[in-house]
Design a protein around this motif. Sequence first.
Motif, PDB file in Angstrom:
ATOM      1  N   LEU A  36      -2.522   7.471 -11.193  1.00 42.68           N
ATOM      2  CA  LEU A  36      -3.735   6.903 -11.755  1.00 42.68           C
ATOM      3  C   LEU A  36      -4.925   7.836 -11.543  1.00 42.68           C
ATOM      4  O   LEU A  36      -5.703   8.080 -12.455  1.00 42.68           O
ATOM      5  CB  LEU A  36      -4.026   5.534 -11.130  1.00 42.68           C
ATOM      6  CG  LEU A  36      -5.296   4.828 -11.588  1.00 42.68           C
ATOM      7  CD1 LEU A  36      -5.249   4.539 -13.080  1.00 42.68           C
ATOM      8  CD2 LEU A  36      -5.507   3.552 -10.800  1.00 42.68           C
ATOM      9  N   MET A  37      -5.049   8.387 -10.327  1.00 42.48           N
ATOM     10  CA  MET A  37      -6.156   9.303 -10.036  1.00 42.48           C
ATOM     11  C   MET A  37      -6.069  10.555 -10.912  1.00 42.48           C
ATOM     12  O   MET A  37      -7.080  11.023 -11.442  1.00 42.48           O
ATOM     13  CB  MET A  37      -6.166   9.694  -8.551  1.00 42.48           C
ATOM     14  CG  MET A  37      -6.555   8.558  -7.627  1.00 42.48           C
ATOM     15  SD  MET A  37      -8.166   7.842  -7.993  1.00 42.48           S
ATOM     16  CE  MET A  37      -9.230   9.224  -7.676  1.00 42.48           C
ATOM     17  N   ASN A  73       2.764   1.737  -3.431  1.00 46.35           N
ATOM     18  CA  ASN A  73       1.925   2.067  -4.568  1.00 46.35           C
ATOM     19  C   ASN A  73       1.247   3.427  -4.453  1.00 46.35           C
ATOM     20  O   ASN A  73       0.477   3.797  -5.316  1.00 46.35           O
ATOM     21  CB  ASN A  73       0.853   0.984  -4.764  1.00 46.35           C
ATOM     22  CG  ASN A  73       1.478  -0.325  -5.204  1.00 46.35           C
ATOM     23  OD1 ASN A  73       2.491  -0.328  -5.866  1.00 46.35           O
ATOM     24  ND2 ASN A  73       0.878  -1.433  -4.828  1.00 46.35           N
ATOM     25  N   THR A  74       1.534   4.185  -3.416  1.00 44.87           N
ATOM     26  CA  THR A  74       0.868   5.463  -3.230  1.00 44.87           C
ATOM     27  C   THR A  74       1.098   6.389  -4.419  1.00 44.87           C
ATOM     28  O   THR A  74       0.160   6.994  -4.930  1.00 44.87           O
ATOM     29  CB  THR A  74       1.344   6.134  -1.927  1.00 44.87           C
ATOM     30  OG1 THR A  74       1.048   5.241  -0.856  1.00 44.87           O
ATOM     31  CG2 THR A  74       0.645   7.439  -1.688  1.00 44.87           C
ATOM     32  N   SER A  75       2.336   6.509  -4.899  1.00 39.35           N
ATOM     33  CA  SER A  75       2.616   7.398  -6.028  1.00 39.35           C
ATOM     34  C   SER A  75       1.930   6.888  -7.295  1.00 39.35           C
ATOM     35  O   SER A  75       1.449   7.678  -8.102  1.00 39.35           O
ATOM     36  CB  SER A  75       4.116   7.539  -6.251  1.00 39.35           C
ATOM     37  OG  SER A  75       4.683   6.290  -6.563  1.00 39.35           O
ATOM     38  N   GLN A  76       1.883   5.574  -7.463  1.00 29.46           N
ATOM     39  CA  GLN A  76       1.188   5.018  -8.617  1.00 29.46           C
ATOM     40  C   GLN A  76      -0.293   5.338  -8.553  1.00 29.46           C
ATOM     41  O   GLN A  76      -0.908   5.667  -9.562  1.00 29.46           O
ATOM     42  CB  GLN A  76       1.388   3.502  -8.684  1.00 29.46           C
ATOM     43  CG  GLN A  76       2.811   3.103  -8.990  1.00 29.46           C
ATOM     44  CD  GLN A  76       3.004   1.598  -8.889  1.00 29.46           C
ATOM     45  OE1 GLN A  76       2.165   0.887  -8.343  1.00 29.46           O
ATOM     46  NE2 GLN A  76       4.116   1.115  -9.412  1.00 29.46           N
ATOM     47  N   ARG A  77      -0.867   5.253  -7.328  1.00 25.07           N
ATOM     48  CA  ARG A  77      -2.274   5.581  -7.176  1.00 25.07           C
ATOM     49  C   ARG A  77      -2.541   7.036  -7.504  1.00 25.07           C
ATOM     50  O   ARG A  77      -3.531   7.369  -8.129  1.00 25.07           O
ATOM     51  CB  ARG A  77      -2.741   5.275  -5.751  1.00 25.07           C
ATOM     52  CG  ARG A  77      -3.321   3.911  -5.638  1.00 25.07           C
ATOM     53  CD  ARG A  77      -4.081   3.785  -4.341  1.00 25.07           C
ATOM     54  NE  ARG A  77      -3.626   2.529  -3.797  1.00 25.07           N
ATOM     55  CZ  ARG A  77      -2.997   2.377  -2.667  1.00 25.07           C
ATOM     56  NH1 ARG A  77      -2.790   3.373  -1.878  1.00 25.07           N
ATOM     57  NH2 ARG A  77      -2.597   1.205  -2.288  1.00 25.07           N
ATOM     58  N   LYS A  78      -1.639   7.912  -7.065  1.00 19.56           N
ATOM     59  CA  LYS A  78      -1.806   9.337  -7.335  1.00 19.56           C
ATOM     60  C   LYS A  78      -1.776   9.587  -8.845  1.00 19.56           C
ATOM     61  O   LYS A  78      -2.610  10.318  -9.375  1.00 19.56           O
ATOM     62  CB  LYS A  78      -0.709  10.142  -6.639  1.00 19.56           C
ATOM     63  CG  LYS A  78      -0.874  11.628  -6.788  1.00 19.56           C
ATOM     64  CD  LYS A  78       0.163  12.384  -5.998  1.00 19.56           C
ATOM     65  CE  LYS A  78      -0.018  13.889  -6.152  1.00 19.56           C
ATOM     66  NZ  LYS A  78       0.975  14.621  -5.386  1.00 19.56           N
ATOM     67  N   LEU A 102       0.835  -1.200   0.000  1.00 14.55           N
ATOM     68  CA  LEU A 102       0.000   0.000   0.000  1.00 14.55           C
ATOM     69  C   LEU A 102       0.868   1.247   0.000  1.00 14.55           C
ATOM     70  O   LEU A 102       0.610   2.200  -0.714  1.00 14.55           O
ATOM     71  CB  LEU A 102      -0.932   0.009   1.219  1.00 14.55           C
ATOM     72  CG  LEU A 102      -2.020  -1.041   1.258  1.00 14.55           C
ATOM     73  CD1 LEU A 102      -2.729  -1.002   2.607  1.00 14.55           C
ATOM     74  CD2 LEU A 102      -3.010  -0.847   0.131  1.00 14.55           C
TER      75      LEU A 102
END
Length: 131
Positions: A104-105, A97-102, A94
């Motif tokens: 993606l958002m 992957n925070t930067s990847q999630r950002k 988790l």
Amino acid sequence: MALSANGWRKEPESLCGRISQTEAQALRLQEELSTILRGLAVLKEQVKNADELAGEVETEKLRLEVDDVLRRQGTILEEMVKSAESFPRRWAQLELNTSQRKSLMLSIKASSRCARGLRTGGSRARGPKSS
């Protein structure tokens, strides 16, 4: 909020609330494991006589029954260990992957804006106007 069958709230009020619920479940598990360890210590004392009398028909039936139960329970405990070991690894994923999630958002938001721009005439979807 309503509780599910396992005692969890269906939707947490916050992530900290969900963490508190998880801590409570982990403490319950810890208590159950303590009970198991105490029970195994008692069982170990009780079966010493059966081990000393190995070879007698009745004793062998008892030993086979206890062995079968303990083998199954040992397998279940091993699965629980593997499951519990995976918790911190999942938490680490988790964080990683925070930067990847950002990204993606942001991509989803940009796509959404672009789609809205195309529906409303398209001028905003092409980028900023040059002066």
